[in-house]
Design an enzyme around this catalytic site. Sequence first.
Site, PDB file in Angstrom:
ATOM      1  N   LYS A 394       0.830  -1.203   0.000  1.00  0.00           N
ATOM      2  CA  LYS A 394       0.000   0.000   0.000  1.00  0.00           C
ATOM      3  C   LYS A 394       0.866   1.255   0.000  1.00  0.00           C
ATOM      4  O   LYS A 394       2.032   1.227   0.349  1.00  0.00           O
ATOM      5  CB  LYS A 394      -0.916   0.004   1.242  1.00  0.00           C
ATOM      6  CG  LYS A 394      -1.867  -1.186   1.299  1.00  0.00           C
ATOM      7  CD  LYS A 394      -2.928  -1.118   0.211  1.00  0.00           C
ATOM      8  CE  LYS A 394      -3.878  -2.298   0.272  1.00  0.00           C
ATOM      9  NZ  LYS A 394      -3.327  -3.529  -0.308  1.00  0.00           N
ATOM     10  N   ASP A 395       0.227   2.376  -0.366  1.00  0.00           N
ATOM     11  CA  ASP A 395       0.906   3.661  -0.469  1.00  0.00           C
ATOM     12  C   ASP A 395       1.584   4.056   0.839  1.00  0.00           C
ATOM     13  O   ASP A 395       1.147   3.692   1.921  1.00  0.00           O
ATOM     14  CB  ASP A 395      -0.099   4.774  -0.806  1.00  0.00           C
ATOM     15  CG  ASP A 395      -0.697   4.608  -2.188  1.00  0.00           C
ATOM     16  OD1 ASP A 395      -0.201   3.751  -2.932  1.00  0.00           O
ATOM     17  OD2 ASP A 395      -1.654   5.333  -2.506  1.00  0.00           O
ATOM     18  N   LYS A 396       2.633   4.861   0.703  1.00  0.00           N
ATOM     19  CA  LYS A 396       3.263   5.452   1.876  1.00  0.00           C
ATOM     20  C   LYS A 396       2.489   6.690   2.324  1.00  0.00           C
ATOM     21  O   LYS A 396       2.021   6.763   3.447  1.00  0.00           O
ATOM     22  CB  LYS A 396       4.719   5.837   1.583  1.00  0.00           C
ATOM     23  CG  LYS A 396       5.414   6.533   2.752  1.00  0.00           C
ATOM     24  CD  LYS A 396       6.792   7.006   2.349  1.00  0.00           C
ATOM     25  CE  LYS A 396       7.596   7.454   3.564  1.00  0.00           C
ATOM     26  NZ  LYS A 396       7.019   8.532   4.342  1.00  0.00           N
TER      27      LYS A 396
END
EC number: 5.4.99.-
Length: 762
Positions: A394-396
Amino acid sequence: MPRSLGSRLFPVTPVAAALFCLEKRARPFAAQLAPRPRSQAPGALVVQWLRAWLLTERWGAVSASISRILWNIYSCLLLDSGFSSMYERGFLKCFLGALKMETTGMTGVSLKRGSHAVEDNGSLAPGEEVKRQKVSECCLSKGQDGIESDTLPSNQNVPAAPEAVSAWEGKKNSDAQLEDEEEEEEDGLSEEGEEEEEVESFADMMKHGLTELDVGITKFVSSHQGFSGILKERYSDFVVHEIGKDGRISHLDDLSVPVDEEDPSEDVFTVLTAEEKQRLEELQLFKNKETSVAIEVIEDTKEKRTVIHQAIKSLFPGLETKTEDREGKKYIVAYHAAGRKALANPRKHSWPKSRGSYCHFVLYKENKDTMDAINVLSKYLRVKPNIFSYMGTKDKRAITVQEIAVLKITAQRLAHLNKCLMNFKLGNFSYQKNPLKLGELQGNHFTVVLRNITGTDEQVQQAMHSLKEIGFINYYGMQRFGTTAVPTYQVGRAILQNSWAEVMDLILKPRSGAEKGYLVKCREEWAKTKDPAAALKKLPVKRCVEGQLLRGLSKYGMKNIVSAFGIIPRNNRLMYIHSYQSYVWNNMVSKRIEEYGLKPVPGDLVLKGATATYIEEGDVNNYSIHDVVMPLPGFDVIYPKHKISEAYREMLAADSLDIDNMRHKIRDYSLSGAYRKIIIRPQNVSWEVVAYDDPKIPLFNTDVDNLEGKPPPVFASEGKYKALKMDFSLPPSTYATMAIREVLKMDTSIKNQTQLNTTWLR
């Protein structure tokens, strides 16, 4: 008080807040130490140092004074009060990170914010939000605005330098790299002037980056007029919920621990002192020459001995215990049972046979990517990261909620992490027989806020109706291709061409663009000497791709680049050739839409099951544009039977590649190819335009907000700003930025944003 003195005192407020927070945090640690006068407690020492600095009234050198005193505080706390465990050091580093941000703020540098911002999963927060996050992390605050409102006036944006790395945002979390992290932070605090110079030149450096045009992203499907908006002004404006293989959206809504008679009591987390935990940790990780650690049982009862046995076995996997009598006293002796492998393979006999081997849980995280989060969890649990499994990364720069599975770690131990980790929450625990596998998810559900939009209500409605009914072109997003002047697809192309000298040169040569200072020095050394050992010495963190390649060249020599490149982890190596496939696919889809528009035509490809077939003349009306797929180049795919087939051949031929022979002599780099839909129509689309006055307030509740019982935000009918709140679901491997691009009709590249006077911070 003179005006100049008062104006300089104002920024000290958040420093004092951080110090008092540290004092509060230090008390339980101090209580475990030998008795000492109150004036010598850790928190008191901090306050004494702050008071000593304030009394000097050396206001002309604020930045330098803080820098010097920070390390006095750090040394004093470390050496005098026994802050020696990883957790305690981590907290101190977080504290220093917050004060470092205050130091940066006092320099008076102000950055302008443009009207656009776009998704970059590897970026840090721009402007004031970076500062807010670091200070709030240090203070263990759950509120989004508690510290922010006390820092600087809202019209000031304080930059965080690209090299500023806090303990809670560092890219590496393994114990082996702890010293490297500390060295990096020392460099960051002592080289403040250099950092300011880097921030000031960041926009200029990013002018050398890629635009959407460079990677084939050129078309839109809708006809509405675009408008501007700020994406991810706050990382909390971008929330991702994983959709599991059963189709359910993951939510963190239950922090309770399953009742299990096999679990030890809560006393296991408090029965050991900080010093004992430190000794056991060093024994577990083979950090000293001790073969065992003996812990005296002060209150010798069977119950007390049982709790100590349970504490050691559960908190330090790989260690076994036994009870010994020594000079009339009882000792619990901890020792290694099965060598170094025990750390990665938890003991089989300690896990009940009736319980599933894997504890599944929902992980809520803020502003940290999945691998960094796993590294943090593994460090605190004292286990190897490879015992964790998940369905997707998942995105940071977002709030994300996803399911994680871990091998033979109890829900009780996992739940205990909620008391000591910041920007993480673990819950919804259950025991299952199987781990999770990459790709098992059905997709992700996004909640996105675009702030300060300029579009009229009519423009917004047209844009969102188009997204809901037609969708967007399923381009690979800009993060697929890197952020410097050397795109990842160029490295992938060189690998496929078997041009290994070019591969080495592309990865290691100096380039324009924003990079960390030590990487710049490493590249300069390489260009000057072509000596891998000398260039490697310039890297304090050697697990980056450049460091791994240099280590390989040192080991195998300059004439065996293939083996040297093979030291890089397989997934990282394949990233380069997948980037080239994505580059080709983007360009070909743009040509397909330019040539034939948004309707299926004879010769297009559709999937029947997992098999691609051609659309025949008489079947065109049986399909829509949402059924059409196009291939990523490879040896196991077919190509459309129209003009685009020749376009594929010409593009690969221009890159000296044979479309009919995509097998590589090194099996790992042979491309089988795949199929990808050209248009994606999001599911569960909804939207709302809201008015607001304060740009710092959250515009919707997160899972943690709901758990804490916070009421949802209430919006006025009119406000200073407008925001577009969107909800939609996407299948795996699709880019939410491309959906937002379709709504706003804007270039999502960092290069374009810097030209619009938006400052980007890595």
